[in-house]
Design an enzyme around this catalytic site. Structure first.
Site, PDB file in Angstrom:
ATOM      1  N   LYS A  16     -24.624  11.185  79.440  1.00  0.00           N
ATOM      2  CA  LYS A  16     -25.731  10.469  80.097  1.00  0.00           C
ATOM      3  C   LYS A  16     -27.082  10.958  79.571  1.00  0.00           C
ATOM      4  CE  LYS A  16     -24.087  11.855  84.063  1.00  0.00           C
ATOM      5  NZ  LYS A  16     -22.762  12.381  83.713  1.00  0.00           N
ATOM      6  N   GLY A  40     -25.248  19.021  84.127  1.00  0.00           N
ATOM      7  CA  GLY A  40     -25.577  19.682  82.869  1.00  0.00           C
ATOM      8  C   GLY A  40     -25.609  18.633  81.784  1.00  0.00           C
TER       9      GLY A  40
HETATM   10  P1  GDP Z   1     -23.859  14.374  80.605  1.00  0.00           P
HETATM   11  O1  GDP Z   1     -23.649  15.387  81.678  1.00  0.00           O
HETATM   12  O2  GDP Z   1     -23.267  13.048  80.929  1.00  0.00           O
HETATM   13  O3  GDP Z   1     -25.301  14.250  80.181  1.00  0.00           O
HETATM   14  O4  GDP Z   1     -23.047  14.901  79.335  1.00  0.00           O
HETATM   15  P2  GDP Z   1     -23.024  16.406  78.752  1.00  0.00           P
HETATM   16  O5  GDP Z   1     -24.313  16.635  78.044  1.00  0.00           O
HETATM   17  O6  GDP Z   1     -22.601  17.367  79.788  1.00  0.00           O
HETATM   18  O7  GDP Z   1     -21.822  16.300  77.734  1.00  0.00           O
HETATM   19  C1  GDP Z   1     -21.843  15.421  76.667  1.00  0.00           C
HETATM   20  C2  GDP Z   1     -21.760  16.205  75.354  1.00  0.00           C
HETATM   21  O8  GDP Z   1     -21.444  15.320  74.305  1.00  0.00           O
HETATM   22  C3  GDP Z   1     -23.078  16.850  74.941  1.00  0.00           C
HETATM   23  O9  GDP Z   1     -22.772  18.060  74.291  1.00  0.00           O
HETATM   24  C4  GDP Z   1     -23.683  15.855  73.957  1.00  0.00           C
HETATM   25  O10 GDP Z   1     -24.541  16.472  72.987  1.00  0.00           O
HETATM   26  C5  GDP Z   1     -22.446  15.313  73.288  1.00  0.00           C
HETATM   27  N1  GDP Z   1     -22.512  13.916  72.842  1.00  0.00           N
HETATM   28  C6  GDP Z   1     -23.099  12.850  73.442  1.00  0.00           C
HETATM   29  N2  GDP Z   1     -22.827  11.711  72.778  1.00  0.00           N
HETATM   30  C7  GDP Z   1     -22.030  12.065  71.734  1.00  0.00           C
HETATM   31  C8  GDP Z   1     -21.370  11.327  70.697  1.00  0.00           C
HETATM   32  O11 GDP Z   1     -21.440  10.103  70.601  1.00  0.00           O
HETATM   33  N3  GDP Z   1     -20.599  12.058  69.808  1.00  0.00           N
HETATM   34  C9  GDP Z   1     -20.466  13.413  69.896  1.00  0.00           C
HETATM   35  N4  GDP Z   1     -19.696  14.041  69.004  1.00  0.00           N
HETATM   36  N5  GDP Z   1     -21.077  14.130  70.870  1.00  0.00           N
HETATM   37  C10 GDP Z   1     -21.838  13.461  71.772  1.00  0.00           C
HETATM   38  P1  IMO Z   2     -22.922  15.951  84.962  1.00  0.00           P
HETATM   39  O1  IMO Z   2     -24.182  15.368  85.547  1.00  0.00           O
HETATM   40  C1  IMO Z   2     -18.807  17.273  85.566  1.00  0.00           C
HETATM   41  C2  IMO Z   2     -17.753  18.670  89.595  1.00  0.00           C
HETATM   42  C3  IMO Z   2     -17.413  20.136  89.754  1.00  0.00           C
HETATM   43  C4  IMO Z   2     -16.393  20.052  90.892  1.00  0.00           C
HETATM   44  C5  IMO Z   2     -16.963  18.939  91.767  1.00  0.00           C
HETATM   45  C6  IMO Z   2     -17.755  19.438  92.969  1.00  0.00           C
HETATM   46  O2  IMO Z   2     -23.177  16.985  83.913  1.00  0.00           O
HETATM   47  O3  IMO Z   2     -21.972  14.886  84.549  1.00  0.00           O
HETATM   48  P2  IMO Z   2     -20.189  20.512  93.171  1.00  0.00           P
HETATM   49  O4  IMO Z   2     -20.732  21.796  92.613  1.00  0.00           O
HETATM   50  O5  IMO Z   2     -20.936  19.303  92.729  1.00  0.00           O
HETATM   51  O6  IMO Z   2     -19.989  20.565  94.666  1.00  0.00           O
HETATM   52  O7  IMO Z   2     -18.691  20.423  92.540  1.00  0.00           O
HETATM   53  O8  IMO Z   2     -17.806  18.155  90.912  1.00  0.00           O
HETATM   54  N1  IMO Z   2     -19.065  18.396  88.965  1.00  0.00           N
HETATM   55  C7  IMO Z   2     -19.225  17.969  87.705  1.00  0.00           C
HETATM   56  N2  IMO Z   2     -18.324  17.742  86.726  1.00  0.00           N
HETATM   57  N3  IMO Z   2     -20.111  16.999  85.334  1.00  0.00           N
HETATM   58  C8  IMO Z   2     -21.025  17.179  86.323  1.00  0.00           C
HETATM   59  O9  IMO Z   2     -22.318  16.801  86.198  1.00  0.00           O
HETATM   60  C9  IMO Z   2     -20.611  17.730  87.554  1.00  0.00           C
HETATM   61  N4  IMO Z   2     -21.234  18.055  88.711  1.00  0.00           N
HETATM   62  C10 IMO Z   2     -20.273  18.448  89.567  1.00  0.00           C
HETATM   63  O10 IMO Z   2     -16.843  20.656  88.576  1.00  0.00           O
HETATM   64  O11 IMO Z   2     -15.154  19.597  90.404  1.00  0.00           O
HETATM   65 MG    MG Z   3     -22.792  17.249  81.952  1.00  0.00          MG
END
Ligand code: GDP
Ligand code: IMO
Ligand code: MG
Length: 428
Positions: A16, A40
């Site tokens: 996202k 995160g």
């Molecule tokens: P969010 O929580 O939905 O914002 O996602 P996160 O940042 O926790 O996890 C997504 C991970 O995938 C991050 O390390 C991004 O840098 C990486 N990422 C996002 N889009 C792509 C993609 O199209 N390809 C690859 N290889 N990595 C990506």
């Molecule tokens: P983003 O925004 C993945 C999960 C936790 C746990 C459950 C409840 O990066 O996609 P909490 O601390 O929210 O009460 O935990 O939700 N969880 C996530 N898993 N991505 C997240 O955020 C999360 N935020 C919470 O691992 O299973």
């Molecule tokens: Mg995340």
């Protein structure tokens, strides 16, 4: 000039942050409307990599106003830590706006989160331990502390005393921990007041006025559909509404102002923490996805559970959120396979389910029904047009589009901003 909601379609970490960052300077406001620093988001800008937890991803775009809406729970030490960290790296955080109605994660709620998980033992949820659940519980119990309370020391003290009244009994008598002193919490929270004051506004009013003035507003969800407290895999969920409806309640902007809903969906599936996950791979294939996709949590560093794409989940997300566009991420991670299975339905005790089963028991028993698609061996990270993708990758995307109930408008082929294929404009 639309209002657009961006949500996660699976169990979080779909990418996202990158999707928001992509829209960049075309968006005037980025609003976080739910969750807290349990999120995160990793965003890669050129050579720089940023890990955001509490701040909306729009903070990285010059000229964009990041907003923390009323639906968010704020850990003030994390807020200022994140601002200081970004400022030290040259990011201008001065435009940040915070809702006066957002709730504050008091230090005792972090304690309650951790001791509750420990107490649950094997029945634990695997929370991030950041105090999210207890803070939302306090909100619903009407004993929460809001941002505005910090500017009235007398009221703040009364409210903290009210919140600690029951909690101290629980901490001391059930969890065998020391009681928390009202004055200690009061002092900590009051310590943030002066720094916080200039950021605090009536964000609902500000956003409505911005929309009246023709500005573009992006509402960015933390977590995801299957972690939504109402529509996810309860009780293995977070404690807020991460679906598109949450954008309204969590910001004060009504549903009839929302023009588009984009869901970010990974080309496979991951989940952190406990709870059902029908397509989970517990074998070497899962390990390969984890390694290739770098699937380790941005917030807690935990290895993410990995599995194949689940189109039942995607279809459900399309319906619950009213998805108009999907952003499909991490297609590049699937390169180098002979075949790519996709879950098209579930088998629940011998009965085929094309839709999400109604009950938790049935979902726990759901076995994926797979359809295999041809894989591709090429590295696709340099592809910038759909036609550049190998035929099999194009067919995989088209199959997901058919199975998932909405068009796939953007495809991610790498973590960098430009490692993206745009088929349809998300704001167009
Ligand atoms: P969010 O929580 O939905 O914002 O996602 P996160 O940042 O926790 O996890 C997504 C991970 O995938 C991050 O390390 C991004 O840098 C990486 N990422 C996002 N889009 C792509 C993609 O199209 N390809 C690859 N290889 N990595 C990506
Ligand atoms: P983003 O925004 C993945 C999960 C936790 C746990 C459950 C409840 O990066 O996609 P909490 O601390 O929210 O009460 O935990 O939700 N969880 C996530 N898993 N991505 C997240 O955020 C999360 N935020 C919470 O691992 O299973
Ligand atoms: Mg995340």
């Amino acid at each position: 000039m639309p209002a657009i909601v961006l949500v996660g379609a699976q169990w979080g970490d779909e990418g996202k942050g990158k999707a928001t960052d992509l829209l960049g300077s075309r968006v005037d406001y980025v609003v976080k409307f739910n969750g807290g620093n349990n999120a995160g988001h990793t965003v890669v800008v050129g050579e720089e990599q940023y890990a955001l937890h509490l701040l909306p991803s729009g903070i990285l775009t010059p000229g964009c106003t990041p907003v923390i809406g009323n639906g968010v729970v704020i850990d003030l030490s994390v807020l200022f830590g994140e601002i200081d960290g970004l400022t030290a790296r040259g990011v201008d955080c001065s435009r940040l706006v915070v809702s006066a109605n957002a709730h504050v994660i008091a230090p005792y709620n972090r304690t309650v989160d951790k001791v509750t998980e420990r107490f649950l033992g094997s029945r634990k949820l695997g929370t991030t331990g950041r105090g999210i659940g207890p803070t939302y519980s306090d909100k619903m119990n009407r004993v929460g502390i809001r941002v505005q309370d910090i500017f009235d020391p007398h009221i703040l003290e009364q409210k903290i005393a009210g919140a600690l009244d029951q909690k101290n009994h629980l901490l001391v008598k059930v969890y065998n921990r020391r009681a928390i002193a009202v004055a200690e919490v009061c002092e900590e929270l009051l310590g943030y007041a002066e720094r916080l004051r200039p950021m605090v506004r009536d964000t609902g009013l500000e956003l409505s006025t911005a929309l009246d003035d023709g500005r573009t507003v992006l509402f960015e969800a933390g977590q995801a559909t299957m972690l939504d407290v109402d529509h996810g895999t309860y009780p293995f969920v977070t404690s807020s509404n991460a679906t598109s409806g949450g954008a309204c309640t969590g910001s004060g902007v009504p549903p009839n102002r929302i023009d588009r809903v984009t869901a970010v969906v990974k080309a496979y599936t991951t989940r952190v923490g406990e709870g059902p996950f029908p397509t989970e791979l517990l074998d070497a294939e899962g390990e390969t996805l984890r390694r290739t996709g770098g699937e380790y949590g941005t917030t807690t560093g935990r290895p993410r559970r990995c599995g194949w794409y689940d189109s039942v989940v995607a279809r459900y997300s399309a319906r619950v959120n009213g998805v108009t566009d999907f952003v499909l991420t991490k297609l590049d991670v699937l390169s180098g396979r002979d075949r790519v299975p996709v879950c098209v339905a579930y088998d629940v005790d011998g009965v085929r389910h094309d839709e999400m089963p109604m009950t938790q028991t049935d979902f726990h028993h759901a076995k994926p029904v797979y359809e295999d698609f041809a894989g591709w061996s090429e590295d696709i990270s340099a592809c910038r047009r759909f036609e550049d993708l190998p035929k099999a990758a194009q067919e995989y995307v088209e199959a997901l589009e058919r199975l998932s109930g909405s068009r796939i408008s953007v495809i991610g082929v790498g973590p960098q901003r430009d490692a993206t294929i745009v088929r349809h404009d998300l704001l167009g």
